[in-house]
Design a protein around this motif. Structure first.
Motif, PDB file in Angstrom:
ATOM      1  N   LEU A  83       0.828  -1.164  -0.035  1.00 41.52           N
ATOM      2  CA  LEU A  83      -0.060   0.127  -0.079  1.00 41.52           C
ATOM      3  C   LEU A  83       0.929   1.359   0.101  1.00 41.52           C
ATOM      4  O   LEU A  83       1.107   1.930   1.088  1.00 41.52           O
ATOM      5  CB  LEU A  83      -0.980   0.096   1.126  1.00 41.52           C
ATOM      6  N   ARG A  84       1.534   1.600  -1.198  1.00 43.72           N
ATOM      7  CA  ARG A  84       2.353   2.633  -1.204  1.00 43.72           C
ATOM      8  C   ARG A  84       1.831   3.993  -1.328  1.00 43.72           C
ATOM      9  O   ARG A  84       2.412   5.098  -1.565  1.00 43.72           O
ATOM     10  CB  ARG A  84       3.311   2.224  -2.368  1.00 43.72           C
ATOM     11  N   SER A  85       0.577   4.042  -2.000  1.00 41.41           N
ATOM     12  CA  SER A  85      -0.028   5.219  -2.409  1.00 41.41           C
ATOM     13  C   SER A  85      -1.420   5.129  -1.759  1.00 41.41           C
ATOM     14  O   SER A  85      -2.133   4.342  -1.446  1.00 41.41           O
ATOM     15  CB  SER A  85      -0.061   5.361  -3.911  1.00 41.41           C
ATOM     16  N   VAL A  86      -2.168   6.511  -1.926  1.00 42.96           N
ATOM     17  CA  VAL A  86      -3.440   6.555  -1.593  1.00 42.96           C
ATOM     18  C   VAL A  86      -4.294   5.709  -2.457  1.00 42.96           C
ATOM     19  O   VAL A  86      -5.492   5.431  -2.024  1.00 42.96           O
ATOM     20  CB  VAL A  86      -3.903   8.160  -1.417  1.00 42.96           C
ATOM     21  N   ASP A  87      -4.171   5.908  -3.639  1.00 40.07           N
ATOM     22  CA  ASP A  87      -4.819   4.932  -4.875  1.00 40.07           C
ATOM     23  C   ASP A  87      -4.795   3.725  -4.281  1.00 40.07           C
ATOM     24  O   ASP A  87      -5.984   2.984  -4.418  1.00 40.07           O
ATOM     25  CB  ASP A  87      -4.128   5.414  -5.955  1.00 40.07           C
ATOM     26  N   ALA A  88      -3.725   3.124  -4.076  1.00 35.52           N
ATOM     27  CA  ALA A  88      -3.869   1.567  -3.773  1.00 35.52           C
ATOM     28  C   ALA A  88      -4.645   1.255  -2.294  1.00 35.52           C
ATOM     29  O   ALA A  88      -5.242   0.570  -2.286  1.00 35.52           O
ATOM     30  CB  ALA A  88      -2.181   1.152  -3.423  1.00 35.52           C
ATOM     31  N   LEU A  89      -4.448   2.172  -1.285  1.00 33.01           N
ATOM     32  CA  LEU A  89      -5.133   2.184  -0.111  1.00 33.01           C
ATOM     33  C   LEU A  89      -6.667   2.391  -0.252  1.00 33.01           C
ATOM     34  O   LEU A  89      -7.483   1.458   0.228  1.00 33.01           O
ATOM     35  CB  LEU A  89      -4.640   3.507   0.726  1.00 33.01           C
ATOM     36  N   TYR A  90      -6.985   3.106  -1.158  1.00 23.92           N
ATOM     37  CA  TYR A  90      -8.505   3.350  -1.535  1.00 23.92           C
ATOM     38  C   TYR A  90      -8.885   2.566  -2.799  1.00 23.92           C
ATOM     39  O   TYR A  90      -9.884   3.039  -3.502  1.00 23.92           O
ATOM     40  CB  TYR A  90      -8.922   4.852  -1.527  1.00 23.92           C
ATOM     41  N   ALA A  91      -8.215   1.437  -3.172  1.00 19.98           N
ATOM     42  CA  ALA A  91      -8.710   0.566  -4.351  1.00 19.98           C
ATOM     43  C   ALA A  91      -9.961   0.163  -4.063  1.00 19.98           C
ATOM     44  O   ALA A  91     -10.696  -0.194  -5.138  1.00 19.98           O
ATOM     45  CB  ALA A  91      -7.758  -0.206  -4.593  1.00 19.98           C
ATOM     46  N   ASN A  92     -10.452  -0.144  -2.786  1.00 21.70           N
ATOM     47  CA  ASN A  92     -11.763  -0.685  -2.540  1.00 21.70           C
ATOM     48  C   ASN A  92     -12.701   0.095  -2.474  1.00 21.70           C
ATOM     49  O   ASN A  92     -12.492   1.237  -1.959  1.00 21.70           O
ATOM     50  CB  ASN A  92     -11.774  -1.889  -1.428  1.00 21.70           C
ATOM     51  N   ARG A  93     -14.014  -0.390  -2.583  1.00 23.30           N
ATOM     52  CA  ARG A  93     -15.295   0.842  -2.480  1.00 23.30           C
ATOM     53  C   ARG A  93     -15.397   1.202  -0.943  1.00 23.30           C
ATOM     54  O   ARG A  93     -14.928   0.541  -0.045  1.00 23.30           O
ATOM     55  CB  ARG A  93     -16.471   0.167  -2.975  1.00 23.30           C
ATOM     56  N   ALA A  94     -15.932   2.334  -0.989  1.00 20.55           N
ATOM     57  CA  ALA A  94     -16.389   2.988   0.432  1.00 20.55           C
ATOM     58  C   ALA A  94     -17.716   3.499   0.189  1.00 20.55           C
ATOM     59  O   ALA A  94     -17.853   4.162  -0.718  1.00 20.55           O
ATOM     60  CB  ALA A  94     -15.223   4.000   1.069  1.00 20.55           C
ATOM     61  N   LEU A  95     -18.655   3.398   1.298  1.00 25.49           N
ATOM     62  CA  LEU A  95     -19.952   3.963   1.184  1.00 25.49           C
ATOM     63  C   LEU A  95     -20.119   4.867   2.365  1.00 25.49           C
ATOM     64  O   LEU A  95     -19.581   4.892   3.405  1.00 25.49           O
ATOM     65  CB  LEU A  95     -20.921   2.612   1.216  1.00 25.49           C
ATOM     66  N   VAL A 106     -15.642  -1.542   2.287  1.00 24.99           N
ATOM     67  CA  VAL A 106     -15.959  -2.815   1.859  1.00 24.99           C
ATOM     68  C   VAL A 106     -14.650  -3.328   1.469  1.00 24.99           C
ATOM     69  O   VAL A 106     -13.868  -3.157   0.683  1.00 24.99           O
ATOM     70  CB  VAL A 106     -16.775  -2.661   0.351  1.00 24.99           C
ATOM     71  N   ARG A 107     -14.507  -4.420   2.065  1.00 24.85           N
ATOM     72  CA  ARG A 107     -13.271  -5.150   1.985  1.00 24.85           C
ATOM     73  C   ARG A 107     -12.953  -6.081   0.663  1.00 24.85           C
ATOM     74  O   ARG A 107     -14.079  -6.117  -0.089  1.00 24.85           O
ATOM     75  CB  ARG A 107     -13.034  -6.320   3.137  1.00 24.85           C
ATOM     76  N   PRO A 108     -11.957  -6.483   0.354  1.00 24.67           N
ATOM     77  CA  PRO A 108     -11.391  -7.022  -0.955  1.00 24.67           C
ATOM     78  C   PRO A 108     -12.349  -8.395  -1.056  1.00 24.67           C
ATOM     79  O   PRO A 108     -12.925  -8.839  -2.183  1.00 24.67           O
ATOM     80  CB  PRO A 108     -10.137  -7.609  -0.814  1.00 24.67           C
ATOM     81  N   ASN A 109     -12.651  -8.939   0.225  1.00 29.29           N
ATOM     82  CA  ASN A 109     -13.756 -10.181  -0.110  1.00 29.29           C
ATOM     83  C   ASN A 109     -15.126  -9.848  -0.072  1.00 29.29           C
ATOM     84  O   ASN A 109     -16.256 -10.810  -0.069  1.00 29.29           O
ATOM     85  CB  ASN A 109     -13.502 -11.268   1.210  1.00 29.29           C
ATOM     86  N   GLY A 110     -15.385  -8.549   0.005  1.00 29.16           N
ATOM     87  CA  GLY A 110     -17.030  -8.190  -0.247  1.00 29.16           C
ATOM     88  C   GLY A 110     -17.805  -7.820   0.965  1.00 29.16           C
ATOM     89  O   GLY A 110     -18.733  -7.328   1.006  1.00 29.16           O
ATOM     90  N   THR A 111     -17.089  -8.184   2.416  1.00 26.42           N
ATOM     91  CA  THR A 111     -17.924  -7.993   3.529  1.00 26.42           C
ATOM     92  C   THR A 111     -17.652  -6.279   3.817  1.00 26.42           C
ATOM     93  O   THR A 111     -16.709  -5.649   3.256  1.00 26.42           O
ATOM     94  CB  THR A 111     -17.035  -8.799   4.705  1.00 26.42           C
ATOM     95  N   LYS A 112     -18.594  -5.892   4.536  1.00 27.44           N
ATOM     96  CA  LYS A 112     -18.616  -4.446   4.957  1.00 27.44           C
ATOM     97  C   LYS A 112     -18.299  -4.254   6.375  1.00 27.44           C
ATOM     98  O   LYS A 112     -18.985  -4.964   7.255  1.00 27.44           O
ATOM     99  CB  LYS A 112     -20.043  -3.850   4.544  1.00 27.44           C
ATOM    100  N   ARG A 113     -17.499  -3.218   6.700  1.00 25.94           N
ATOM    101  CA  ARG A 113     -17.218  -2.776   8.303  1.00 25.94           C
ATOM    102  C   ARG A 113     -17.613  -1.279   7.971  1.00 25.94           C
ATOM    103  O   ARG A 113     -17.432  -0.863   7.392  1.00 25.94           O
ATOM    104  CB  ARG A 113     -15.880  -3.174   8.386  1.00 25.94           C
ATOM    105  N   GLN A 114     -18.205  -0.742   9.282  1.00 28.49           N
ATOM    106  CA  GLN A 114     -18.432   0.356   9.483  1.00 28.49           C
ATOM    107  C   GLN A 114     -17.210   1.198  10.204  1.00 28.49           C
ATOM    108  O   GLN A 114     -16.908   0.419  11.379  1.00 28.49           O
ATOM    109  CB  GLN A 114     -19.793   0.534  10.320  1.00 28.49           C
ATOM    110  N   LEU A 115     -16.668   2.149   9.818  1.00 24.95           N
ATOM    111  CA  LEU A 115     -15.586   2.765  10.532  1.00 24.95           C
ATOM    112  C   LEU A 115     -15.953   4.047  10.995  1.00 24.95           C
ATOM    113  O   LEU A 115     -16.801   4.700  10.264  1.00 24.95           O
ATOM    114  CB  LEU A 115     -14.526   2.773   9.583  1.00 24.95           C
TER     115      LEU A 115
END
Length: 545
Positions: free
Chosen positions: A224-236, A267-276
């Motif tokens: 995870l070298r960049s913000v883009d890599a960090l935020y590659a997964n969806r967020a809602l 939204v994690r890579p495996n599709g599960t959702k976590r509220q942060l």
């Protein structure tokens, strides 16, 4: 000796007015060693130098001169070239070995130029031709001493600078080591935090993602070298809409925003959702420029789930439990009023009391389900496994029913097959009773229910088949969740919607699975599949929905 001008070959001879002044700040008189085997030439030179304030020593040949040099440590040496047993050239070579910075001035005749050149080659600094000129001699001696002192001062300054550089380098290294230790301590602290921490630079390069952040985000050891890599997964957002880049916590911190308790769904890579819940800040330099953005976040999924359950508990207490309590109060009021006025017959009073008793039973059943669901979720209820037969468990569940309902259930099982399990029979009977009760409840009053037992491979299967009202496809997905009830179910029979949820937890604790297939108006089939042998721990655990 002649006082006329002498040829030097190194520079034009100075006159007496050109003699450089001797350094008055010298801590001690300069020392001169005069070497010449001709005493008549050596003695006047000694007297001249002594009169000028020098400390003078003398030697008659090169061997004696080396001894004198080792003892008196002269600042300059004046030596004749032609001497025995050691001449001036060899003396120059030997003195240079003793002290490379010791200036040597050779004295020779005007016809001895080859010897002069050789002496200069082996280390002599200058030369005088005989007979020497007193003014030129003093000038050369003073110049040689000044050069020597300048060289020594320069060397001392260089040593001092080198020492200071070494000290400075050591201090810088110590400072760097201290900073490295502090960074290591800070990294260790951040790595052991339960909150996730992400640190990034203004250009979007991610400097750190601690272990808690990787666990919360579900990214493992990925780069995870960049913000883009960090935020590659969806967020809602909390409404389920995609979170724009302007709302992403780290990007907000990179813009210099300071915030706290900002909630979003990752939204994690495996599709599960976590509220942060995230908090962000930034670090600026002395000019006010942003140099670091820091975001800390924690997983509040379970906390929010508990808060939702608390709200649901309150809703149940205020609604589902209130109705039977109201009925009980009304029955008690009528009984009390009729007793005073003698307006009801004993049979009517008994009916009111039985109604109140039934409502108390409903409340007790609801409270038992709530308590059991909570205990199962906490994983604190042990499974008491033993060897048992699923056919016997079904028959035991039917024995607990009234005869009219039990007669509607048919057990379909091959008599030659045993349906042995290593399980908790009391818990499984609770599951089977729930499935049979639901099948009877949501079927016509005379509708049949079939409990079909099979033994496919290493599994034991029970299918409870009814011909009731059926379940819509949109309701099946939430049927085994906490408080999951269909609209038709709520209209047909009272309850909390915990029965199938509890059944699912018990079955999964045994390493099995429970499922349903249904068609509206044609009935449902609830399937219970269990392994022959224990495949999970001896304590009930739950999965997060």
């Amino acid at each position: 000796m002649s006082q006329t001008t002498a040829e030097t070959g190194a520079s034009s001879e100075p006159r007496s007015s050109s003699i450089p002044p001797r350094r008055s700040a010298a801590p001690a008189p300069s020392r001169v060693l005069v070497v010449d085997d001709d005493q008549a030439a050596r003695k006047p030179l000694e007297l001249l130098l002594h009169a000028e304030g020098f400390v003078v020593s003398s030697a008659s040949d090169g061997v004696e001169a080396l001894e004198q040099a080792g003892r008196t440590q002269p600042d300059v040496v004046l030596t004749d070239l032609e001497m025995a047993p050691m001449g001036g050239i060899e003396l120059c070579r030997r003195l240079r070995e003793l002290d490379p910075d010791l200036p040597v001035i050779v004295m020779t005749g005007m016809t001895d130029r080859e010897s002069v050149i050789e002496s200069l080659r082996v280390g002599a600094e200058d030369y005088l031709t005989k007979p020497v000129d007193w003014v030129a001699t003093l000038w050369r001696v003073n110049r040689a001493i000044e050069r020597r002192r300048a060289k020594l001062d320069h060397d001392q300054l260089r040593r001092t600078l080198n020492e200071r550089l070494v000290v400075s380098s050591v201090r810088e290294q110590e400072h760097a080591d201290a900073e490295a230790r502090q960074r290591a301590q800070l990294n260790a602290l951040l790595e052991n935090l339960h909150e996730g921490v992400v640190i990034a630079e203004p250009d979007g390069r991610v400097l750190m993602v601690n272990a808690a952040a990787r666990t919360i985000l579900g990214v493992g050891d990925e780069e995870l070298r960049s913000v883009d890599a960090l935020y590659a997964n969806r967020a809602l957002d909390l409404a389920g809409s995609p979170l724009g880049d302007g709302q992403r916590p780290l990007l907000r911190a990179l813009r210099g925003e300071i915030f706290s308790d900002v909630e979003s769904v990752h939204v994690r890579p495996n599709g599960t959702k976590r509220q942060l819940a995230s908090a962000g800040t930034s670090v600026r330099d002395e000019r006010g420029n942003l140099v670091l953005a820091i975001v800390a976040f924690r997983d509040v999924t379970d906390q929010k789930r508990l808060e939702q359950q608390r709200e649901e508990y309150l809703a149940l207490v205020s609604h589902d439990l209130r109705n039977p309590l109201t009925a009980i109060l009304m029955s008690l009021f009528v009984i009390k009023d009729s007793t005073k006025q003698a307006s009801l017959s004993p049979d009517e009073i008994v009916k009111l009391a039985e109604r109140a008793e039934r409502n108390v039973g409903r409340i007790t059943h609801m409270l038992d389900e709530l308590a059991e669901a909570t205990s199962l979720e906490l994983g604190g209820v042990p499974l008491h496994r033993t060897r048992c037969d699923l056919r016997q468990i079904v028959m035991s569940a039917l024995d607990g029913m009234d005869d009219a309902r039990a007669k509607r259930v048919t057990i379909d099982a091959d008599e030659g097959i045993t349906f042995t399990l290593h399980a908790d029979p009391a818990r499984l009977e609770r599951v089977v009773a729930n499935l049979l009760s639901n099948a009877l409840k949501y079927s016509p009053a005379d509708g049949p229910v079939v409990a079909k037992l099979t033994h496919p491979g290493t599994e034991v299967r029970l299918d409870v088949v009814d011909r009731g009202i059926g379940i819509g496809a949109e309701s099946i997905a939430m049927l085994f969740d906490r408080y999951g009830r269909t609209a038709a179910g709520r209209a047909t029979a009272p309850g909390l919607g915990l029965g199938l949820y509890i059944a699912r937890l018990i079955v999964e604790a045994h390493g099995g699975r429970i499922d349903v297939s249904s068609e509206l108006g044609r009935g449902s089939t609830f399937s219970l599949v269990l392994p022959e042998h224990a495949t999970s721990s001896a304590t009930l655990t739950t999965r997060v929905a």
